[in-house]
Design a protein around this motif. Sequence first.
Motif, PDB file in Angstrom:
ATOM      1  N   VAL A   1     105.855  51.014  28.415  1.00  0.00           N
ATOM      2  CA  VAL A   1     104.797  50.509  27.549  1.00  0.00           C
ATOM      3  C   VAL A   1     103.488  51.124  28.033  1.00  0.00           C
ATOM      4  O   VAL A   1     103.236  51.179  29.240  1.00  0.00           O
ATOM      5  N   GLN A   2     102.680  51.637  27.113  1.00  0.00           N
ATOM      6  CA  GLN A   2     101.373  52.162  27.508  1.00  0.00           C
ATOM      7  C   GLN A   2     100.331  51.689  26.504  1.00  0.00           C
ATOM      8  O   GLN A   2     100.588  51.696  25.306  1.00  0.00           O
ATOM      9  N   PHE A   3      99.179  51.290  27.001  1.00  0.00           N
ATOM     10  CA  PHE A   3      98.111  50.920  26.077  1.00  0.00           C
ATOM     11  C   PHE A   3      96.753  51.087  26.773  1.00  0.00           C
ATOM     12  O   PHE A   3      96.685  51.286  27.989  1.00  0.00           O
ATOM     13  N   SER A   4      95.710  51.001  25.959  1.00  0.00           N
ATOM     14  CA  SER A   4      94.363  51.051  26.531  1.00  0.00           C
ATOM     15  C   SER A   4      93.505  50.003  25.841  1.00  0.00           C
ATOM     16  O   SER A   4      93.815  49.549  24.737  1.00  0.00           O
ATOM     17  N   THR A   5      92.434  49.623  26.517  1.00  0.00           N
ATOM     18  CA  THR A   5      91.428  48.767  25.878  1.00  0.00           C
ATOM     19  C   THR A   5      90.076  49.453  26.072  1.00  0.00           C
ATOM     20  O   THR A   5      89.899  50.197  27.040  1.00  0.00           O
ATOM     21  N   THR A   6      89.162  49.224  25.165  1.00  0.00           N
ATOM     22  CA  THR A   6      87.837  49.852  25.322  1.00  0.00           C
ATOM     23  C   THR A   6      86.860  48.899  25.997  1.00  0.00           C
ATOM     24  O   THR A   6      85.667  49.163  26.055  1.00  0.00           O
ATOM     25  N   ARG A   7      87.375  47.780  26.502  1.00  0.00           N
ATOM     26  CA  ARG A   7      86.526  46.893  27.310  1.00  0.00           C
ATOM     27  C   ARG A   7      86.591  47.372  28.742  1.00  0.00           C
ATOM     28  O   ARG A   7      87.524  47.041  29.477  1.00  0.00           O
ATOM     29  N   ALA A   8      85.607  48.182  29.128  1.00  0.00           N
ATOM     30  CA  ALA A   8      85.599  48.782  30.466  1.00  0.00           C
ATOM     31  C   ALA A   8      84.145  48.849  30.950  1.00  0.00           C
ATOM     32  O   ALA A   8      83.320  48.049  30.504  1.00  0.00           O
ATOM     33  N   GLY A   9      83.840  49.801  31.842  1.00  0.00           N
ATOM     34  CA  GLY A   9      82.513  49.838  32.468  1.00  0.00           C
ATOM     35  C   GLY A   9      81.355  49.933  31.475  1.00  0.00           C
ATOM     36  O   GLY A   9      80.354  49.217  31.603  1.00  0.00           O
ATOM     37  N   ASP A  10      81.471  50.813  30.484  1.00  0.00           N
ATOM     38  CA  ASP A  10      80.379  50.956  29.505  1.00  0.00           C
ATOM     39  C   ASP A  10      80.197  49.668  28.705  1.00  0.00           C
ATOM     40  O   ASP A  10      79.074  49.292  28.361  1.00  0.00           O
ATOM     41  N   PHE A  11      81.310  49.022  28.417  1.00  0.00           N
ATOM     42  CA  PHE A  11      81.248  47.739  27.685  1.00  0.00           C
ATOM     43  C   PHE A  11      80.444  46.714  28.491  1.00  0.00           C
ATOM     44  O   PHE A  11      79.615  45.976  27.938  1.00  0.00           O
ATOM     45  N   ILE A  12      80.659  46.683  29.818  1.00  0.00           N
ATOM     46  CA  ILE A  12      79.890  45.760  30.672  1.00  0.00           C
ATOM     47  C   ILE A  12      78.399  46.097  30.575  1.00  0.00           C
ATOM     48  O   ILE A  12      77.560  45.222  30.357  1.00  0.00           O
ATOM     49  N   ASP A  13      78.086  47.406  30.707  1.00  0.00           N
ATOM     50  CA  ASP A  13      76.672  47.820  30.708  1.00  0.00           C
ATOM     51  C   ASP A  13      75.986  47.429  29.400  1.00  0.00           C
ATOM     52  O   ASP A  13      74.889  46.856  29.413  1.00  0.00           O
ATOM     53  N   TYR A  14      76.605  47.761  28.267  1.00  0.00           N
ATOM     54  CA  TYR A  14      75.949  47.521  26.975  1.00  0.00           C
ATOM     55  C   TYR A  14      75.899  46.027  26.638  1.00  0.00           C
ATOM     56  O   TYR A  14      74.886  45.548  26.110  1.00  0.00           O
ATOM     57  N   SER A  15      76.960  45.297  26.993  1.00  0.00           N
ATOM     58  CA  SER A  15      76.969  43.867  26.662  1.00  0.00           C
ATOM     59  C   SER A  15      75.947  43.121  27.525  1.00  0.00           C
ATOM     60  O   SER A  15      75.186  42.295  27.021  1.00  0.00           O
ATOM     61  N   ALA A  16      75.930  43.419  28.839  1.00  0.00           N
ATOM     62  CA  ALA A  16      74.994  42.716  29.732  1.00  0.00           C
ATOM     63  C   ALA A  16      73.557  43.107  29.383  1.00  0.00           C
ATOM     64  O   ALA A  16      72.640  42.284  29.470  1.00  0.00           O
ATOM     65  N   SER A  17      73.359  44.350  28.951  1.00  0.00           N
ATOM     66  CA  SER A  17      72.027  44.781  28.519  1.00  0.00           C
ATOM     67  C   SER A  17      71.607  44.001  27.278  1.00  0.00           C
ATOM     68  O   SER A  17      70.483  43.511  27.171  1.00  0.00           O
ATOM     69  N   SER A  18      72.529  43.844  26.361  1.00  0.00           N
ATOM     70  CA  SER A  18      72.217  43.190  25.093  1.00  0.00           C
ATOM     71  C   SER A  18      71.818  41.716  25.289  1.00  0.00           C
ATOM     72  O   SER A  18      70.889  41.239  24.651  1.00  0.00           O
ATOM     73  N   VAL A  19      72.489  41.013  26.210  1.00  0.00           N
ATOM     74  CA  VAL A  19      72.172  39.590  26.357  1.00  0.00           C
ATOM     75  C   VAL A  19      71.007  39.315  27.322  1.00  0.00           C
ATOM     76  O   VAL A  19      70.487  38.206  27.348  1.00  0.00           O
ATOM     77  N   THR A  20      70.617  40.329  28.110  1.00  0.00           N
ATOM     78  CA  THR A  20      69.518  40.080  29.066  1.00  0.00           C
ATOM     79  C   THR A  20      68.234  40.795  28.678  1.00  0.00           C
ATOM     80  O   THR A  20      67.167  40.503  29.239  1.00  0.00           O
ATOM     81  N   GLY A  21      68.331  41.784  27.777  1.00  0.00           N
ATOM     82  CA  GLY A  21      67.134  42.543  27.391  1.00  0.00           C
ATOM     83  C   GLY A  21      66.795  43.660  28.365  1.00  0.00           C
ATOM     84  O   GLY A  21      65.822  44.376  28.178  1.00  0.00           O
ATOM     85  N   GLU A  22      67.607  43.827  29.427  1.00  0.00           N
ATOM     86  CA  GLU A  22      67.397  44.956  30.352  1.00  0.00           C
ATOM     87  C   GLU A  22      68.047  46.205  29.757  1.00  0.00           C
ATOM     88  O   GLU A  22      68.910  46.104  28.889  1.00  0.00           O
ATOM     89  N   THR A  23      67.654  47.387  30.249  1.00  0.00           N
ATOM     90  CA  THR A  23      68.288  48.603  29.712  1.00  0.00           C
ATOM     91  C   THR A  23      69.700  48.738  30.300  1.00  0.00           C
ATOM     92  O   THR A  23      69.963  48.239  31.411  1.00  0.00           O
ATOM     93  N   PRO A  24      70.599  49.441  29.588  1.00  0.00           N
ATOM     94  CA  PRO A  24      71.947  49.655  30.152  1.00  0.00           C
ATOM     95  C   PRO A  24      71.892  50.336  31.517  1.00  0.00           C
ATOM     96  O   PRO A  24      72.710  50.045  32.389  1.00  0.00           O
ATOM     97  N   THR A  25      70.918  51.228  31.730  1.00  0.00           N
ATOM     98  CA  THR A  25      70.827  51.921  33.028  1.00  0.00           C
ATOM     99  C   THR A  25      70.462  50.943  34.142  1.00  0.00           C
ATOM    100  O   THR A  25      71.050  50.985  35.234  1.00  0.00           O
ATOM    101  N   THR A  26      69.508  50.028  33.883  1.00  0.00           N
ATOM    102  CA  THR A  26      69.129  49.029  34.899  1.00  0.00           C
ATOM    103  C   THR A  26      70.337  48.169  35.243  1.00  0.00           C
ATOM    104  O   THR A  26      70.630  47.894  36.414  1.00  0.00           O
ATOM    105  N   VAL A  27      71.053  47.765  34.210  1.00  0.00           N
ATOM    106  CA  VAL A  27      72.225  46.920  34.413  1.00  0.00           C
ATOM    107  C   VAL A  27      73.294  47.679  35.215  1.00  0.00           C
ATOM    108  O   VAL A  27      73.897  47.145  36.146  1.00  0.00           O
ATOM    109  N   ARG A  28      73.483  48.958  34.875  1.00  0.00           N
ATOM    110  CA  ARG A  28      74.511  49.738  35.575  1.00  0.00           C
ATOM    111  C   ARG A  28      74.146  49.913  37.044  1.00  0.00           C
ATOM    112  O   ARG A  28      75.000  49.803  37.928  1.00  0.00           O
ATOM    113  N   MET A  29      72.851  50.142  37.315  1.00  0.00           N
ATOM    114  CA  MET A  29      72.434  50.300  38.712  1.00  0.00           C
ATOM    115  C   MET A  29      72.695  49.029  39.513  1.00  0.00           C
ATOM    116  O   MET A  29      73.120  49.067  40.657  1.00  0.00           O
TER     117      MET A  29
END
Length: 359
Positions: free
Chosen positions: A221-249
Amino acid sequence: MTTKSTTTRPRNGDAKETEAGQPPAEGTPSASHYKGLDLGTSRIVLATASGDRTRYRTELNAFVSLPYSKMTKAMLERESIHHRANGKEILAFGNRVDEFANILGGDTRRPMQTGVLNPSEPRNLEMLELALTKLCGRAGKNDKICFSVPSATNGSDADVIYHEQSIRTVLENLGFEVHSLNEGLAVVIAELKDHEFTGIGISFGAGMCNVSVSYLGLPVVQFSTTRAGDFIDYSASSVTGETPTTVRMRKESETFKLNGKSHGSSVDQALSVYYRDIIQTITLTLERVLNECRHLPPFKGPVPVIFSGGTAMVEGFHEELREALMRADLPFEILDVRRAKYGMNTTATGALVAAMANT
Ligand SMILES: Nc1ncnc2c1ncn2[C@@H]1O[C@H](COP(=O)(O)OP(=O)(O)O)[C@@H](O)[C@H]1O
Ligand SMILES: [Mg+2]
């Protein structure tokens, strides 16, 4: 705000060139004919078997466009930064481009998104061609390369087919005999030799998480999900108002931990929420696909799980993943949940082993 920390957790892949202690190619006289390529959304890792050692080179899979001048071109050459002059601009690619993006006040551009060629980047393939030409070089006689490809997400494999075929053509044009390998299976191949390549390999990347359940090296069985590192950056940025780069750092800083006791800033809390969502998504999807699978092989005993990737590096991730998988309702027992010993070089190592095995 308490989200800024300047110390970044050490990353295995940071070094431009590293060596592994455990060569997959030991004693193979023609080992330098083989390369394994991890083509990730955020990082490219090339493993080359060289005598009895394996060398790794890592490049950020990102680029910037700089205004053309002879001085800029000379600087890029002096600093050994991959680049291509293109009329009034110079496209610079790889590890140092974050610096230029900061100076210019913009963001880096990325040739890939969610594991495949980025459809909103017109220079996607051109930039990957530049990167792969610089990293892999022209092939010598009988040189073989194996590159990692993701699984399709939600059963739609059209994008993966196009991506795989495009990269294959670039590498064939460099003169290589080309093979490809599923990213989750690469984790199994790199790490589960002692279990006869039977187990579950998971790669937690930037654009995707890839999972492969393997029996004797064959994908069940093989599969993938697109909920990964970029998803964390963009979602956390969206709910906090910080930029994705600040969140990633913040996410990559040594002081951020996923330990359930965080009374930290809103960014820390948002990061924890989305990290846990990734773990939950993988666990629930694994439960569903395995329970729906009509042809499960006769696993002889509990099955090991190996995980790797940048998104899994945060402290506390291992414990939370282990707890979730041990509690999951799966059709077999889990033996243990182990972090890959090759770290950020795991996928490239698996691809290198596969390049050799394909001969
Ligand atoms: N030291 C670190 N701590 C936390 N996250 C990290 C660290 N290093 C990289 N990452 C994150 O891991 C992801 C990249 O992981 P990687 O396995 O290289 O992905 P890909 O294979 O998709 O390129 C990014 O989201 C990045 O922010
Ligand atoms: Mg990767």
